[in-house]
Design an enzyme around this catalytic site. Sequence first.
Site, short mmCIF file in Angstrom:
data_model
loop_
_atom_site.label_atom_id
_atom_site.label_comp_id
_atom_site.label_asym_id
_atom_site.label_seq_id
_atom_site.Cartn_x
_atom_site.Cartn_y
_atom_site.Cartn_z
N SER A 27 0.85 -1.19 0.00
CA SER A 27 0.00 0.00 0.00
C SER A 27 0.89 1.24 0.00
O SER A 27 1.65 1.46 0.94
CB SER A 27 -0.89 0.02 1.25
OG SER A 27 -1.36 1.33 1.44
N HIS A 72 -1.25 -1.26 -4.32
CA HIS A 72 -2.50 -0.88 -3.63
C HIS A 72 -2.51 0.63 -3.43
O HIS A 72 -1.56 1.22 -2.87
CB HIS A 72 -2.59 -1.62 -2.30
CG HIS A 72 -3.88 -1.44 -1.58
ND1 HIS A 72 -5.03 -2.14 -1.91
CD2 HIS A 72 -4.22 -0.64 -0.55
CE1 HIS A 72 -6.01 -1.78 -1.09
NE2 HIS A 72 -5.55 -0.85 -0.27
N ASP A 90 -4.59 3.76 -1.96
CA ASP A 90 -5.67 4.13 -1.03
C ASP A 90 -6.17 5.55 -1.29
O ASP A 90 -5.41 6.51 -1.18
CB ASP A 90 -5.15 4.04 0.41
CG ASP A 90 -4.99 2.60 0.87
OD1 ASP A 90 -5.97 1.84 0.74
OD2 ASP A 90 -3.90 2.25 1.36
N MET A 128 -8.66 8.43 0.00
CA MET A 128 -9.42 8.88 1.17
C MET A 128 -9.86 10.32 0.97
O MET A 128 -9.11 11.13 0.42
CB MET A 128 -8.56 8.76 2.43
CG MET A 128 -8.00 7.36 2.64
SD MET A 128 -7.09 7.25 4.18
CE MET A 128 -6.44 5.58 4.06
N HIS A 147 -8.39 1.47 -3.95
CA HIS A 147 -9.30 1.22 -2.83
C HIS A 147 -9.95 2.55 -2.46
O HIS A 147 -9.31 3.42 -1.88
CB HIS A 147 -8.47 0.63 -1.67
CG HIS A 147 -9.25 0.44 -0.41
ND1 HIS A 147 -8.63 0.20 0.82
CD2 HIS A 147 -10.57 0.43 -0.15
CE1 HIS A 147 -9.55 0.06 1.75
NE2 HIS A 147 -10.73 0.21 1.20
N MET A 182 -12.05 4.89 -0.40
CA MET A 182 -12.67 5.13 0.91
C MET A 182 -13.25 6.53 0.85
O MET A 182 -12.74 7.49 1.47
CB MET A 182 -11.60 5.00 2.02
CG MET A 182 -11.19 3.56 2.26
SD MET A 182 -9.59 3.41 3.09
CE MET A 182 -8.49 3.51 1.68
N MET A 195 -11.43 -5.54 5.41
CA MET A 195 -10.59 -4.63 6.20
C MET A 195 -10.30 -5.28 7.55
O MET A 195 -11.22 -5.66 8.27
CB MET A 195 -11.32 -3.30 6.45
CG MET A 195 -11.56 -2.41 5.23
SD MET A 195 -10.09 -1.85 4.40
CE MET A 195 -9.17 -1.04 5.70
N ASP A 241 -6.74 -6.28 4.14
CA ASP A 241 -6.07 -4.97 4.19
C ASP A 241 -6.04 -4.43 5.61
O ASP A 241 -7.08 -4.16 6.19
CB ASP A 241 -6.87 -4.02 3.27
CG ASP A 241 -6.23 -2.65 3.13
OD1 ASP A 241 -5.12 -2.44 3.64
OD2 ASP A 241 -6.86 -1.79 2.48
#
Length: 221
Positions: free
Chosen positions: A8, A33, A35, A37, A67, A69, A138, A176
């Site tokens: 990540s 990966h 992320d 956010m 991913h 979020m 998660m 994750d």
Amino acid sequence: MKNFIAPSILSANFAELGKEVDDVILAGADIIHFDVMDNHYVPNLTIGPMVCKSLVDYGVEKPIDVHLMITPVDDLIIKFCEAGASMVSFHPEATENINKSIELIKSRDCKVGVALNPASPLSLIEPILDKIDFILIMSVNPGFGGQKFIPESLDKIKKCKDMIDDSGYSIQIEVDGGIGIENIKAVKKAGANMFVAGSAIFNSDNYKDAIKKMKQEISAG
Ligand code: DX5
Ligand code: ZN
């Protein structure tokens, strides 16, 4: 199922992102990966489609696993698929229409994943098993790297694996949060085959050594 190590980049040095990604790929990473956010769905703010496109333009050839979020999700699903993502996952609570979000990803030839927070039940994904490529479980509450693996996640992974096996669909399980050399074997044994690791890799002195040790742990059985 084949195993995949997915560093990540949340724990990477963002001032040298291209080099960091090159380095983990050279060290044996299978997937990157990524992320995303939004300081709304989770209390942190990270990177968007422009950074994904920069990595692709820079020459990153390994699959980029986005991913999300964030809420809402649909507009950014389209933008990330256009920016070169290969896999996109979102949290079902973050969209108004799960099937529509799935379809947006699928129709752009990306792999579809649905992400479950520690408190989100497996029943949320039972009705959509025929439509997804992977489930992201998660094992920490989303928002930050470097948190401790929640031990109850192992039981959830096992239940998820049983649910998939009973369904007959071919769905991969990605886990994750808080994964490292000390617990990756248990995560694999519970039924996962894609392992996200941020701090365990990027905070190590030697990425190659960290990934090699993780691969040894999961290839041993
Ligand atoms: C947390 C992120 C994870 C995180 C994992 O919200 O989704 O991908 O970067 O980092 P570690 O491996 O440090 O828990
Ligand atoms: Zn993640």
